[in-house]
Motif scaffolding. Sequence first.
Motif, PDB file in Angstrom:
ATOM      1  N   SER A 196       1.017  -1.380   0.156  1.00  0.00           N
ATOM      2  CA  SER A 196      -0.077   0.191   0.045  1.00  0.00           C
ATOM      3  C   SER A 196       0.864   1.290  -0.071  1.00  0.00           C
ATOM      4  O   SER A 196       2.334   0.770   0.476  1.00  0.00           O
ATOM      5  CB  SER A 196      -0.700  -0.118   1.196  1.00  0.00           C
ATOM      6  OG  SER A 196       0.108  -0.536   2.644  1.00  0.00           O
ATOM      7  N   ILE A 197       0.570   2.229  -0.476  1.00  0.00           N
ATOM      8  CA  ILE A 197       1.305   3.712   0.172  1.00  0.00           C
ATOM      9  C   ILE A 197       1.700   3.754   1.833  1.00  0.00           C
ATOM     10  O   ILE A 197       1.101   3.213   2.644  1.00  0.00           O
ATOM     11  CB  ILE A 197       0.545   4.786  -0.645  1.00  0.00           C
ATOM     12  CG1 ILE A 197       0.328   4.537  -1.862  1.00  0.00           C
ATOM     13  CG2 ILE A 197       1.565   6.268  -0.328  1.00  0.00           C
ATOM     14  CD1 ILE A 197       1.081   4.054  -2.318  1.00  0.00           C
ATOM     15  N   SER A 198       2.831   3.668   1.647  1.00  0.00           N
ATOM     16  CA  SER A 198       3.662   3.624   3.111  1.00  0.00           C
ATOM     17  C   SER A 198       2.856   4.624   3.959  1.00  0.00           C
ATOM     18  O   SER A 198       3.372   5.641   3.705  1.00  0.00           O
ATOM     19  CB  SER A 198       4.346   3.036   3.171  1.00  0.00           C
ATOM     20  OG  SER A 198       5.602   3.890   4.512  1.00  0.00           O
ATOM     21  N   PRO A 199       2.446   4.986   5.225  1.00  0.00           N
ATOM     22  CA  PRO A 199       1.944   5.952   5.574  1.00  0.00           C
ATOM     23  C   PRO A 199       3.163   6.327   6.909  1.00  0.00           C
ATOM     24  O   PRO A 199       3.461   7.651   6.834  1.00  0.00           O
ATOM     25  CB  PRO A 199       0.984   5.601   7.177  1.00  0.00           C
ATOM     26  CG  PRO A 199       1.455   3.764   7.186  1.00  0.00           C
ATOM     27  CD  PRO A 199       1.849   3.388   5.654  1.00  0.00           C
ATOM     28  N   LEU A 200       4.714   5.757   6.571  1.00  0.00           N
ATOM     29  CA  LEU A 200       6.140   6.250   6.992  1.00  0.00           C
ATOM     30  C   LEU A 200       6.632   7.120   6.089  1.00  0.00           C
ATOM     31  O   LEU A 200       7.277   8.217   6.394  1.00  0.00           O
ATOM     32  CB  LEU A 200       6.572   4.459   7.486  1.00  0.00           C
ATOM     33  CG  LEU A 200       6.586   4.165   8.880  1.00  0.00           C
ATOM     34  CD1 LEU A 200       7.514   3.325   8.523  1.00  0.00           C
ATOM     35  CD2 LEU A 200       7.312   5.495   9.955  1.00  0.00           C
ATOM     36  N   THR A 201       6.453   6.444   5.241  1.00  0.00           N
ATOM     37  CA  THR A 201       7.164   7.120   4.252  1.00  0.00           C
ATOM     38  C   THR A 201       6.428   7.654   2.629  1.00  0.00           C
ATOM     39  O   THR A 201       7.374   8.850   2.221  1.00  0.00           O
ATOM     40  CB  THR A 201       8.016   5.612   3.084  1.00  0.00           C
ATOM     41  OG1 THR A 201       7.606   5.301   1.863  1.00  0.00           O
ATOM     42  CG2 THR A 201       8.345   4.860   3.840  1.00  0.00           C
ATOM     43  N   ASN A 202       5.045   7.996   2.561  1.00  0.00           N
ATOM     44  CA  ASN A 202       4.436   8.588   1.663  1.00  0.00           C
ATOM     45  C   ASN A 202       4.769   7.738   0.342  1.00  0.00           C
ATOM     46  O   ASN A 202       5.196   9.241  -0.711  1.00  0.00           O
ATOM     47  CB  ASN A 202       4.497   9.841   2.097  1.00  0.00           C
ATOM     48  CG  ASN A 202       3.513  10.278   1.189  1.00  0.00           C
ATOM     49  OD1 ASN A 202       1.927   9.995   0.867  1.00  0.00           O
ATOM     50  ND2 ASN A 202       3.507  11.278   0.376  1.00  0.00           N
ATOM     51  N   GLY A 203       5.204   6.906   0.086  1.00  0.00           N
ATOM     52  CA  GLY A 203       5.823   6.250  -0.848  1.00  0.00           C
ATOM     53  C   GLY A 203       4.871   5.416  -1.226  1.00  0.00           C
ATOM     54  O   GLY A 203       4.312   4.300  -0.578  1.00  0.00           O
ATOM     55  N   HIS A 204       5.402   4.366  -2.214  1.00  0.00           N
ATOM     56  CA  HIS A 204       5.273   3.412  -2.587  1.00  0.00           C
ATOM     57  C   HIS A 204       5.364   1.854  -1.093  1.00  0.00           C
ATOM     58  O   HIS A 204       6.991   2.144  -0.977  1.00  0.00           O
ATOM     59  CB  HIS A 204       5.619   2.435  -3.591  1.00  0.00           C
ATOM     60  CG  HIS A 204       6.087   0.315  -3.417  1.00  0.00           C
ATOM     61  ND1 HIS A 204       4.690   0.594  -4.484  1.00  0.00           N
ATOM     62  CD2 HIS A 204       7.019   0.038  -2.757  1.00  0.00           C
ATOM     63  CE1 HIS A 204       5.420  -1.629  -4.165  1.00  0.00           C
ATOM     64  NE2 HIS A 204       6.152  -1.333  -3.363  1.00  0.00           N
ATOM     65  N   GLY A 205       5.066   1.295  -0.705  1.00  0.00           N
ATOM     66  CA  GLY A 205       5.404   0.179   0.693  1.00  0.00           C
ATOM     67  C   GLY A 205       5.116  -0.900  -0.191  1.00  0.00           C
ATOM     68  O   GLY A 205       3.668  -1.100   0.264  1.00  0.00           O
ATOM     69  N   ASP A 206       5.716  -1.461   0.409  1.00  0.00           N
ATOM     70  CA  ASP A 206       5.303  -3.640   0.865  1.00  0.00           C
ATOM     71  C   ASP A 206       6.325  -3.791   1.279  1.00  0.00           C
ATOM     72  O   ASP A 206       7.400  -3.831   1.921  1.00  0.00           O
ATOM     73  CB  ASP A 206       6.176  -4.282  -1.044  1.00  0.00           C
ATOM     74  CG  ASP A 206       6.920  -4.423  -0.700  1.00  0.00           C
ATOM     75  OD1 ASP A 206       7.800  -4.773  -0.780  1.00  0.00           O
ATOM     76  OD2 ASP A 206       7.436  -2.951  -1.960  1.00  0.00           O
ATOM     77  N   SER A 207       5.490  -4.962   2.098  1.00  0.00           N
ATOM     78  CA  SER A 207       6.422  -5.343   3.487  1.00  0.00           C
ATOM     79  C   SER A 207       6.236  -7.206   3.260  1.00  0.00           C
ATOM     80  O   SER A 207       4.593  -7.908   1.979  1.00  0.00           O
ATOM     81  CB  SER A 207       5.970  -5.162   4.765  1.00  0.00           C
ATOM     82  OG  SER A 207       6.876  -5.583   5.210  1.00  0.00           O
ATOM     83  N   ASN A 208       6.379  -8.376   3.536  1.00  0.00           N
ATOM     84  CA  ASN A 208       6.663  -9.646   3.036  1.00  0.00           C
ATOM     85  C   ASN A 208       6.300 -10.314   4.520  1.00  0.00           C
ATOM     86  O   ASN A 208       6.919 -10.014   5.808  1.00  0.00           O
ATOM     87  CB  ASN A 208       6.676 -10.584   2.147  1.00  0.00           C
ATOM     88  CG  ASN A 208       8.307 -10.053   2.249  1.00  0.00           C
ATOM     89  OD1 ASN A 208       8.879 -10.952   2.810  1.00  0.00           O
ATOM     90  ND2 ASN A 208       9.127  -9.334   1.408  1.00  0.00           N
TER      91      ASN A 208
END
Lengths: 645, 146
Positions: free
Chosen positions: A88-100
């Motif tokens: 999702s758009i990362s609430p930490l970075t305000n950019g693309h965020g992904d985590s697995n």
Amino acid sequence: MANSSTSSRGLAGTTLRINLSTGEIKRYPTDEKLMREWFGGRGAIAKILYDEVPRDADPLGPENLFIMSAGVMSGCFIPAGAKIGFGSISPLTNGHGDSNMGGHLGPTLKFAGYDMVIMSGISPKPVYLFIDDDTVELRDASQYWGMGSLACEPAMKKDLGEDFEIATIGPAGENGIRFSCITHDFGRQAGRTGQGAVMGSKKLKAIAIRGTCGINVHNLDKLTEQVTAIIKRTQTHPNMAPWQKYGTAFFIEWSNDNAVIPTRNFQTTYFEDIKGISGDALVERCLITHKACFGCWMNCGKYTKAVLPGKETVYLEGPEYETGALCGSNLGMTDINQVAYLNWLMDNVGMDTMSGGGVVAFAMECFQRGLITTDDLEGHTLNWGSVEDTEHFVDMVVHRRGIGEYFAGGTKRAAEKIGRGSEKFAMQVKGQEMSGYDGRYAPGMLLSYMTCDIGAHHNRSWTITVDMAEGRDKVEGRAKVVVYLQHIRPLFDCWCICRLFWGELDIEPEEIVESLNLITGWNIDAAEAFKTSEKIWNLVRCHYLERNKANGRTFDYPPARSWEDKIPTGPSAGKGLTKEQIETMLDEYYACRGWDNDGNPSREVLHDLKLDFAADNIEKIGLLGKPLPNGIPAVRGERYKPKAF
Amino acid sequence: MQQVFKDGMEIKRIKVISGKCSGCRLCMQICAICHYGEINPKKASLRIEAHFPQPGVYKPRVCTQCGKCMEVCPEGAIYRRDDGAYIVLVEKCTNCGVCIPVCKPGVIFQHRDLDHVIICDNCFKCTKLCNTGAITIHTRPVKESK
């Protein structure tokens, strides 16, 4: 459309789109072109986020999407093929965020018949996503809302059945703490970029999946033969035994010996009490059982218990390396039971132990320097090595009480509020806290943090051994290896398999690409795989520029401690980097990527990657990179084989 | 169909050491691949039971060759082979499921794709992939068996 009982070529066949605002659930055939061109997982997530999320959408608002994808290899009998990607758009970075994360959720999503779930909107009430083969429902989660992640999972299993795989968020995610994680399988986390906060913003407490479908692959006989051979061959690999015994906790002492372990908020790189939190301490004092993800023969997970005087005995998975470093030496904890307890605490409230460790460490240094006081902490102290202080502070953050509100957005936002020079030691890049390695005498690692597409994170490129082999005093030439690693390592996140067997057991990328071809029938080679990964990297960069609207270079700097403070103690005492060296690394890095000196991708490189649409978009906002004087390099990044430990 | 066992023959079965299992389910994957040509752990003839959060142990559940399934089968569709395995004759099995509740370890399964039950046939492919030694092949001479 009912799920077919078996799928083809590694895919389950169906993608779900769920509008949480309206409760509408739609099924679509999985877009095979998207999977082929963007490799599923992180790549497909990146493309969907780029195409569908408005550039001004609030990461915690209804327009952000929350996507989970099992890629093309998860669940396909490939070693360590157990991952699921969230994005999702990362609430930490305000950019693309992904985590697995590993565990069993990714394969189970496919066994239920689905490759990807794309969620939008905000549910009017707390819900959980229930998937049982053809049955897909949003169910009331009011009975689970407010529960800790580690408490919620068994409660849901009790209600639904043991064979459901469950992923949950804790109170941190519910309360919009920007570094919240998603927890599954009693200790596996998708921790980074605040995916748990996005789930919480959508009032999605949990995901529960059971599946009975099979996955067909292009050539099962050859795949079985190849995978069986890999498993048998690697059973005697010298790294297998320590890996099975310690998991990544093995590297705690190694990192200390090599003076890269963050200590007391990255003030130094050597922890005098390392024995107390080492891999040996973990195995001897906390270990209950070894724990593996689906289909993985390396079983790096360590299921443990933490016993502390005056505290209830708690059960958890970990601490693995990152938690051991960031909630151990970085907080001045001297006993493995303390670290394990904090690991459990953060898992249960649902905050990333990496960012969480970084945030607590930053607060502790603020306290050490008098920038926050007991008056700010409800009468408590916040001293290095104190579990009690940490527990109280975490509670303030999770419930956003008092100064806890400052830290709920991570170290970058907290430093902006606290000011008075604290930005210098807010150890983050682009809003995400650094992983468990100090980059001051590991320049490639620092460059990795600086240029990582989701904020400071080791997953995209890890260069400690490269720095050691090529010279830790030297910054020249490091960029091309970082770029190469930023292409190969995220491939695993696209395919939704674990990268550790590549790194630890000497399995060549070509062998993994062969598995990919046997699963999918694609017939690609490693060079094409790297180029696709580079395409994803550049798209994510463009997306970041489009959302944050300034030259890329401005976002790529680490905190000033990285060049202002020399390492004060330990084997690397006196070592450090200059600002000039950091600039040199960035210059080299951009040139290597075919970006201009402002850190903006040039049209030439974007065209080469078939990203002309992204070039057009960044041109419109004046952020298209200037043409490079000597053109772009034909191949970006230089292949490098990491040396064994 | 009842197999007559004689001295000198060997019976094989899967031996389990629970404490060694790390729950990876490679065994379940290879089982379904070998028998049904697809990756589908729900078609495996063994299970890994996870006991979490407490006490934190994985218990592989495998066929103990107790023979209860053969005893209750109304169709005579299960027989014992000379290596000790109880084999389902898929053409005779009506998938009635009478054998399922009598199986103490709970390792007889039905699947919506299949018209017969799934029972372990002693191929031992699972033991060959187990990297922790949690499941191994146990061999005993017939003489000592009852």
